[in-house]
Design a protein around this motif. Structure first.
Motif, short mmCIF file in Angstrom:
data_model
loop_
_atom_site.label_atom_id
_atom_site.label_comp_id
_atom_site.label_asym_id
_atom_site.label_seq_id
_atom_site.Cartn_x
_atom_site.Cartn_y
_atom_site.Cartn_z
N LEU A 1 3.40 4.17 5.53
CA LEU A 1 4.72 4.72 5.18
C LEU A 1 5.71 4.48 6.32
CD1 LEU A 1 6.44 6.41 3.22
CD2 LEU A 1 5.68 8.45 4.44
N LEU A 2 5.25 4.73 7.55
CA LEU A 2 6.14 4.55 8.71
C LEU A 2 6.59 3.10 8.82
CD1 LEU A 2 4.44 6.86 11.37
CD2 LEU A 2 6.58 7.24 10.12
N VAL B 1 0.84 -1.20 0.00
CA VAL B 1 0.00 0.00 0.00
C VAL B 1 0.88 1.25 0.00
CG1 VAL B 1 -1.64 1.33 1.39
CG2 VAL B 1 -1.99 -1.12 1.08
N ALA B 2 1.97 1.22 0.78
CA ALA B 2 2.88 2.38 0.84
C ALA B 2 3.50 2.64 -0.54
CB ALA B 2 3.97 2.15 1.88
N VAL B 3 3.84 1.55 -1.24
CA VAL B 3 4.42 1.73 -2.57
C VAL B 3 3.40 2.38 -3.50
CG1 VAL B 3 5.33 0.49 -4.59
CG2 VAL B 3 6.09 -0.14 -2.32
N LEU C 1 5.66 0.04 -9.36
CA LEU C 1 7.07 -0.01 -8.95
C LEU C 1 7.90 1.04 -9.68
CD1 LEU C 1 8.27 -3.71 -8.57
CD2 LEU C 1 8.36 -1.91 -6.88
N ASN C 2 7.53 1.30 -10.94
CA ASN C 2 8.24 2.31 -11.73
C ASN C 2 7.82 3.73 -11.35
OD1 ASN C 2 10.17 1.41 -13.84
ND2 ASN C 2 8.51 -0.02 -14.26
N GLY C 3 6.97 3.83 -10.35
CA GLY C 3 6.56 5.15 -9.85
C GLY C 3 5.47 5.80 -10.69
N LYS C 4 4.79 5.02 -11.53
CA LYS C 4 3.74 5.59 -12.37
C LYS C 4 2.53 5.95 -11.51
CE LYS C 4 2.31 4.97 -17.04
NZ LYS C 4 0.95 5.02 -17.29
N LYS C 5 2.03 7.15 -11.71
CA LYS C 5 0.90 7.59 -10.90
C LYS C 5 -0.42 7.29 -11.62
CE LYS C 5 -1.02 11.78 -8.95
NZ LYS C 5 -0.63 12.92 -8.16
N TYR C 6 -1.31 6.61 -10.92
CA TYR C 6 -2.63 6.31 -11.49
C TYR C 6 -3.69 7.07 -10.68
CZ TYR C 6 -0.06 2.35 -13.54
OH TYR C 6 0.85 1.59 -14.21
N HIS C 7 -4.89 7.11 -11.25
CA HIS C 7 -6.00 7.70 -10.47
C HIS C 7 -7.18 6.73 -10.48
CE1 HIS C 7 -7.84 11.56 -8.82
NE2 HIS C 7 -8.63 10.53 -8.51
N ALA C 8 -7.45 6.16 -9.31
CA ALA C 8 -8.53 5.18 -9.19
C ALA C 8 -9.81 5.87 -8.71
CB ALA C 8 -8.13 4.11 -8.18
N ASP C 9 -10.94 5.47 -9.32
CA ASP C 9 -12.25 5.93 -8.85
C ASP C 9 -13.02 4.71 -8.39
OD1 ASP C 9 -12.19 8.72 -9.32
OD2 ASP C 9 -12.41 8.37 -11.46
N LEU C 10 -13.54 4.76 -7.17
CA LEU C 10 -14.29 3.61 -6.65
C LEU C 10 -15.68 4.07 -6.23
CD1 LEU C 10 -13.93 0.56 -5.73
CD2 LEU C 10 -13.64 1.47 -3.44
N TYR C 11 -16.68 3.41 -6.81
CA TYR C 11 -18.06 3.75 -6.46
C TYR C 11 -18.59 2.69 -5.50
CZ TYR C 11 -23.08 4.63 -7.18
OH TYR C 11 -24.42 4.90 -6.99
N VAL C 12 -18.99 3.10 -4.30
CA VAL C 12 -19.44 2.12 -3.29
C VAL C 12 -20.87 2.42 -2.84
CG1 VAL C 12 -18.96 1.11 -1.02
CG2 VAL C 12 -17.07 1.84 -2.47
#
Ligand SMILES: CC/C=C\C/C=C\C/C=C\C/C=C\C/C=C\C/C=C\CCC(=O)SCCNC(=O)CCNC(=O)[C@H](O)C(C)(C)COP(=O)(O)OP(=O)(O)OC[C@H]1O[C@@H](n2cnc3c(N)ncnc32)[C@H](O)[C@@H]1OP(=O)(O)O
Ligand code: TJR
Length: 435
Positions: free
Chosen positions: A365-366, A119-121, A301-312
């Motif tokens: 992260l910690l 999750v931190a990654v 792992l390559n540091g690619k930033k994604y944007h997730a949308d979750l409908y609940v």
């Protein structure tokens, strides 16, 4: 400083510079300065405006994240800390006989040490953002009750996005899933799941019927709030699996789905039956990524930033029919609705309702930084001692171990890749096979 210069020189091309940017007889930090100026000039040309230091530092960090050496290090920390956690879990075995509830709580904390690294990654290394679309009245329940989560299964990191939401609502250590048996043998994660009482299935109903129900019954007195994840489609979406499952839908007289496979209803019905009184709601969750992104663990792992949308949508468990046939029909109807949400998303780029972005918490992260600092020193000492020893045999053995470790992690990452997925759902009905 010299290693940064070497790194930048090696990556001059991807930095947008040319050999001519650096005078031949300039070395050390002066050479670095020339490299930085070359890169800034390239960025300025690309963006058509002046590049400030912060922007430049971000660019540099982004490039560092793509370097294989960092991936090796992240995987080393994950693998070694995971094996330590597996060992500690094994040590809790006697505790199960003395105080089962305490053993379960300890195992939730230990599991958190492993899953929160991934999750931190996702959250801190790749900077992936997660937006939740949900009714504000349901929000206060999240993390405060046991729930069955139903999720679409199209993306290689959908489980990781699920974990991120678990983390943000404080149920990461204890959350469960109905997982295919093959995953139980994956080192670290699969072994850790055994101690978390994850429910495994062979995707052969004749064999699963009894074992799944028994495993679910054991969760009745679980001492922590948990989410129980069900991928009712049973396998990840591929065009071939979709075509076959729609043929099954046609034979059953069910409406066709565009974005989902036909759900397998038995697992859902048996879960609802056995967890009635233990869970209070079903969270119908539909996940998608912005701009048609197809995220992968290697991308993260390559540091690619994604944007997730979750409908609940929170659906009280009491409203789900007890009768098995009605329960199955209820699920089919739910998937028809989920398909409509996906259609709307593909047309408008959003799900219905208000949005909220539950904040990242620092704990993942910690925990990651803790394991990094614990395992970095021994690694450096080992490498130092190794190269000082000068023994060709010792160096050869160490390199062989490193290669074996890297291949093992690559195989684990392969478990998340759709093109390496099982053939389950590739053949209709009784011809299904799991290999
Ligand atoms: C606020 C925030 C909210 C949410 C956050 C989101 C998520 C976070 C939650 C928790 C996270 C926790 C953990 C996550 C971590 C990691 C997860 C990782 C991965 C694990 C995932 C998996 O392994 S998925 C695979 C295993 N799971 C399943 O398969 C579940 C679904 N399957 C079933 O329910 C099955 O019924 C079964 C497995 C119980 C039994 O399998 P079997 O194959 O025997 O199935 P059936 O008997 O159902 O099959 C026969 C029936 O199906 C019809 N059929 C035949 N062919 C097809 C076909 N191609 N497609 C569809 N249907 C088909 C056939 O006609 C039979 O029909 P019946 O009418 O007779 O039932
Ligand atoms: C800290 C970060 C380190 C990253 C490097 C370490 C990588 C380790 C990765 C271990 C991942 C193992 C978790 C497995 C979860 C896979 C979820 C999944 O999606 O399973 C597929 C099944 O649902 C269906 O299978 P198919 O029938 O589609 O086939």
């Amino acid at each position: 400083m010299p290693h940064i210069t070497v790194f930048l020189t090696a990556n001059l091309k991807s930095f947008g510079g040319t050999e001519g940017d650096i005078p031949k007889k300039v070395f050390g930090s002066n050479r670095l300065r020339f490299l930085i100026v070359a890169r800034k000039r390239h960025l300025q040309k690309k963006n058509g405006k002046k590049v400030n230091d912060q922007h430049f530092a971000m660019e540099l960090f982004g490039l560092l994240k793509t370097q294989f050496i960092f991936h090796l290090f992240i995987c080393y920390v994950f693998l070694v800390s995971g094996l330590i956690v597996n060992f500690l879990q094994l040590c809790t075995l006697p505790l199960w006989a003395i105080n089962k509830q305490l053993a379960r709580k300890v195992n939730c904390r230990l599991a958190y040490c492993v899953s929160s690294q991934m999750v931190a990654v996702l959250e801190w290394w790749s900077g992936t953002e997660c937006t939740l679309y949900t009714d504000p009245e349901s929000y206060p329940f999240y993390g405060k009750e046991n729930a069955i989560v139903i999720l679409n299964h199209n993306f290689e990191i959908d489980f990781l996005c699920g974990w991120t939401f678990c983390e943000r609502f404080g149920v990461l250590g204890s959350s469960k899933v109905l997982a295919k048996k093959e995953l139980a043998y994956v080192p670290v994660i699969g072994w850790m799941w055994y101690f978390l009482e994850i429910v495994f299935c062979k995707r052969k109903w004749e064999e699963d019927q009894k074992t799944v129900a028994q495993s679910l019954q054991r969760l009745k007195d679980y001492p922590e709030n948990f989410w129980f994840l069900l991928y009712c489609e049973g396998t990840r979406f591929t065009p071939k699996k979709h075509k076959i499952s729609m043929e099954v839908a046609e034979k059953k007289g069910l409406p066709k789905l565009k974005y989902h496979l036909l759900p397998r209803t038995k697992g859902f019905c048996v879960t609802v039956q056995n967890l009635r009184g233990t869970v209070t709601a079903v969270y119908d969750s539909t996940l998608n990524f912005r701009n048609n992104q197809t995220p992968s663990l290697l991308g993260v792992l390559n540091g690619k930033k994604y944007h997730a949308d979750l409908y609940v949508r929170r659906i009280p468990l009491d409203s789900i029919p007890e009768n098995e046939a009605e329960c199955a029909m209820w699920l089919h109807k739910l998937y028809q609705e989920k398909d409509e949400f996906q259609e709307k998303y593909s047309l408008t780029g959003r799900f219905p309702g208000p949005t909220v972005s539950p904040p990242r918490r620092p704990w993942a992260l910690l925990n990651w930084l803790f394991w990094i600092s614990l395992l970095l020193l021994p690694l450096c000492l080992l490498l130092l001692q190794l190269f000082n020893s000068g023994s060709a045999f010792t160096i050869f053995v160490t390199v062989a171990i490193c290669i074996a470790g890297s291949l093992a992690v690559r195989w684990m990452i392969g478990q998340t890749e759709i093109n390496k997925g099982s053939s389950y759902g590739n053949k209709e009905g009784l011809l299904n096979n799991n290999s």
